[in-house]
Motif scaffolding. Sequence first.
Motif, PDB file in Angstrom:
ATOM      1  N   ALA A  66       5.950 -35.012 -21.933  1.00 49.84           N
ATOM      2  CA  ALA A  66       6.700 -36.013 -20.866  1.00 49.84           C
ATOM      3  C   ALA A  66       5.642 -37.228 -20.959  1.00 49.84           C
ATOM      4  O   ALA A  66       6.175 -38.221 -20.528  1.00 49.84           O
ATOM      5  N   LEU A  67       4.420 -37.242 -20.961  1.00 50.69           N
ATOM      6  CA  LEU A  67       3.438 -38.302 -20.530  1.00 50.69           C
ATOM      7  C   LEU A  67       3.652 -39.263 -21.778  1.00 50.69           C
ATOM      8  O   LEU A  67       3.587 -40.300 -21.706  1.00 50.69           O
ATOM      9  N   ASN A  68       3.993 -38.508 -23.171  1.00 50.71           N
ATOM     10  CA  ASN A  68       4.070 -39.443 -24.173  1.00 50.71           C
ATOM     11  C   ASN A  68       5.342 -40.181 -24.442  1.00 50.71           C
ATOM     12  O   ASN A  68       5.513 -41.279 -25.191  1.00 50.71           O
ATOM     13  N   ARG A  69       6.244 -39.637 -23.752  1.00 52.67           N
ATOM     14  CA  ARG A  69       7.453 -40.332 -23.574  1.00 52.67           C
ATOM     15  C   ARG A  69       7.750 -41.241 -22.658  1.00 52.67           C
ATOM     16  O   ARG A  69       8.546 -42.172 -22.440  1.00 52.67           O
ATOM     17  N   ILE A  70       6.708 -41.670 -21.728  1.00 54.29           N
ATOM     18  CA  ILE A  70       6.777 -42.781 -20.692  1.00 54.29           C
ATOM     19  C   ILE A  70       6.514 -44.108 -21.337  1.00 54.29           C
ATOM     20  O   ILE A  70       7.247 -45.053 -20.904  1.00 54.29           O
ATOM     21  N   PRO A  71       5.525 -44.461 -21.970  1.00 54.10           N
ATOM     22  CA  PRO A  71       5.160 -46.052 -22.387  1.00 54.10           C
ATOM     23  C   PRO A  71       6.239 -46.844 -23.097  1.00 54.10           C
ATOM     24  O   PRO A  71       6.554 -47.851 -22.391  1.00 54.10           O
ATOM     25  N   ARG A  72       7.162 -46.308 -23.946  1.00 58.56           N
ATOM     26  CA  ARG A  72       8.390 -47.086 -24.380  1.00 58.56           C
ATOM     27  C   ARG A  72       9.252 -47.270 -23.422  1.00 58.56           C
ATOM     28  O   ARG A  72       9.688 -48.533 -23.382  1.00 58.56           O
ATOM     29  N   PRO A  73       9.805 -46.559 -22.588  1.00 58.58           N
ATOM     30  CA  PRO A  73      10.836 -46.934 -21.649  1.00 58.58           C
ATOM     31  C   PRO A  73      10.146 -47.825 -20.443  1.00 58.58           C
ATOM     32  O   PRO A  73      10.958 -48.636 -20.282  1.00 58.58           O
ATOM     33  N   ALA A  74       9.020 -47.351 -20.262  1.00 61.42           N
ATOM     34  CA  ALA A  74       8.313 -48.296 -19.020  1.00 61.42           C
ATOM     35  C   ALA A  74       8.116 -49.861 -19.536  1.00 61.42           C
ATOM     36  O   ALA A  74       8.467 -50.684 -18.690  1.00 61.42           O
ATOM     37  N   MET A  75       7.646 -49.770 -20.715  1.00 58.69           N
ATOM     38  CA  MET A  75       7.506 -51.268 -21.128  1.00 58.69           C
ATOM     39  C   MET A  75       8.989 -52.119 -21.371  1.00 58.69           C
ATOM     40  O   MET A  75       9.076 -52.962 -20.950  1.00 58.69           O
TER      41      MET A  75
END
Length: 187
Positions: A66-75
């Motif tokens: 779940a943590l690895n899926r956060i950066p791209r959508p957050a950016m």
Amino acid sequence: MGLIESLFTALFGSGRNVVKETVEVFRENAEAAGQREAAAQAAALEQFAREFGTEQRSGFDRFMDALNRIPRPAMALGTLGLFIAAMVDPVWFAARMQGIALVPEPLWWLLGAIVGFYFGARAQTKGQEFQRSIAATLAATPGVIRNLSALQALEAGAGERAANPPAAEPVAGTGPNAALEDWRAGR
């Protein structure tokens, strides 16, 4: 008939198809290729099911996924948020960008390296181009503020200025157009 029959027996007899076998030397059998591809896909899906099956995953594994899926959508969402902020309150946005302009160069390189390792080397090059474009945009901010105040004055109906806007200034480096003057003289 005996000659033709013996020829067909030689080509197609005894349960063999010599023409088909000869063609398959030069061209792949589409049906057999489809069966091999389906078997390969089934094997890959089975491997993925064994590797990513939820019954053998710990809570930590699920948390890290779940943590690895956060950066791209957050950016992506953060960038859209910056566009919205720039449209809603350009002065506030320009002030924030002035703060970003004060970030030291080594820190930009560090951020570029981290993002570059995460998204690929292409991101670093694009990031530096983006930084240059931000500087150019910030240089245009005073003109945007003047334009916004002029638009607000027009919207408010500010007397003479609203009725008679100032004439557009000529673009630097332009002078009389000789071809246009000749054309006007000819009419």
